[in-house]
Design a protein around this motif. Sequence first.
Motif, mmCIF file in Angstrom:
data_model
loop_
_atom_site.group_PDB
_atom_site.id
_atom_site.type_symbol
_atom_site.label_atom_id
_atom_site.label_comp_id
_atom_site.label_asym_id
_atom_site.label_seq_id
_atom_site.Cartn_x
_atom_site.Cartn_y
_atom_site.Cartn_z
ATOM 1 N N THR A 20 -2.353 3.837 -5.796
ATOM 2 C CA THR A 20 -3.423 3.948 -6.732
ATOM 3 C C THR A 20 -2.851 3.660 -8.065
ATOM 4 O OG1 THR A 20 -4.109 5.830 -5.358
ATOM 5 C CG2 THR A 20 -4.765 5.732 -7.847
ATOM 6 N N LYS A 23 -2.975 -0.036 -8.447
ATOM 7 C CA LYS A 23 -4.215 -0.773 -8.693
ATOM 8 C C LYS A 23 -4.453 -1.097 -10.182
ATOM 9 C CE LYS A 23 -7.534 1.359 -6.839
ATOM 10 N NZ LYS A 23 -8.292 2.407 -6.064
ATOM 11 N N MET A 94 -7.625 5.454 -15.571
ATOM 12 C CA MET A 94 -7.099 5.686 -14.328
ATOM 13 C C MET A 94 -7.241 6.936 -14.137
ATOM 14 S SD MET A 94 -3.223 5.403 -12.492
ATOM 15 C CE MET A 94 -2.543 6.612 -13.417
ATOM 16 N N THR A 97 -11.023 7.855 -13.353
ATOM 17 C CA THR A 97 -11.727 7.273 -12.324
ATOM 18 C C THR A 97 -10.769 7.485 -10.908
ATOM 19 O OG1 THR A 97 -10.616 5.345 -12.653
ATOM 20 C CG2 THR A 97 -12.799 5.713 -13.721
ATOM 21 N N GLU A 98 -9.743 8.081 -10.830
ATOM 22 C CA GLU A 98 -8.997 8.258 -9.612
ATOM 23 C C GLU A 98 -8.618 9.848 -9.577
ATOM 24 O OE1 GLU A 98 -8.397 6.049 -7.604
ATOM 25 O OE2 GLU A 98 -8.548 3.946 -8.670
ATOM 26 N N SER A 100 -7.490 11.506 -7.225
ATOM 27 C CA SER A 100 -6.015 11.706 -6.575
ATOM 28 C C SER A 100 -5.105 11.795 -7.769
ATOM 29 C CB SER A 100 -6.045 10.612 -5.430
ATOM 30 O OG SER A 100 -5.638 9.378 -6.181
ATOM 31 N N THR A 101 -4.941 11.326 -8.718
ATOM 32 C CA THR A 101 -4.094 11.488 -9.811
ATOM 33 C C THR A 101 -4.065 12.717 -10.537
ATOM 34 O OG1 THR A 101 -5.450 10.327 -11.643
ATOM 35 C CG2 THR A 101 -4.105 9.087 -10.136
#
Length: 231
Positions: A20, A23, A94, A97-98, A100-101
């Motif tokens: 991730t 990206k 990041m 929008t992510e 998982s982080t």
Amino acid sequence: MAGAEPDMGNWLQALALMATYGKHFSAAELKHIFSSWNRIEADWLIVKDQVRQAMDEGLPFDTPAVQALAYRWMALMLHWMGGDVDLLERWGHMFRTEPSTQGRNHAPPGDMIRYIESAIELRMDLLLRYLDRDDLRQLGHVHHTQWQALEQQVQLLLAEGIPPGHPRARDAAGQWDTLFGTLCRNDAALRAKLMRASASEPLLRAGSPLSEPVRNYLQAVPRQPAMAPSA
């Protein structure tokens, strides 16, 4: 347990997280980010806990306490990223929008990100009326404990009734000039912009690392003709 083999699930989660990150950032950028983490880790954990406490208390974004936390959060993040505003903005994007982080390895959870970014947005909107992105890149870092020590020193002078012309007051004003010089990297034009921003925007002053009475006292100290700081 020390020496135990890592759980396969943890390995897979770590690999997925690195994918991730990949990206959004190059390998060189990630190396820079992770190798610089120790610059701010100890302070970051303290600030994160204080932000959570402010959230639990339901403090609005524009209160002095939350704006002070927004100031510290911004300063730490810029220091971590070496003053690279573009890198910092991509890091924030990041995390927004992510999912998982979020909440991993001391990273803030989503609700904290939304809370502190709302406070920071208020502050940034005001700062960018007076500074541009190049100015933000140039800002240096002054550790919070240095501001705190100066605040306590001047509060003691105030409590003792020491007049601004006293040598102890001049010593405190000299320390203020030094700290502000570090913040501005001794750039007179940047110093003038920050002075104007602080003088014009009460919300910026509310989040200042120095309280209003302390700043007023330091500004009253006689000094050689020069532009006095206002942080």
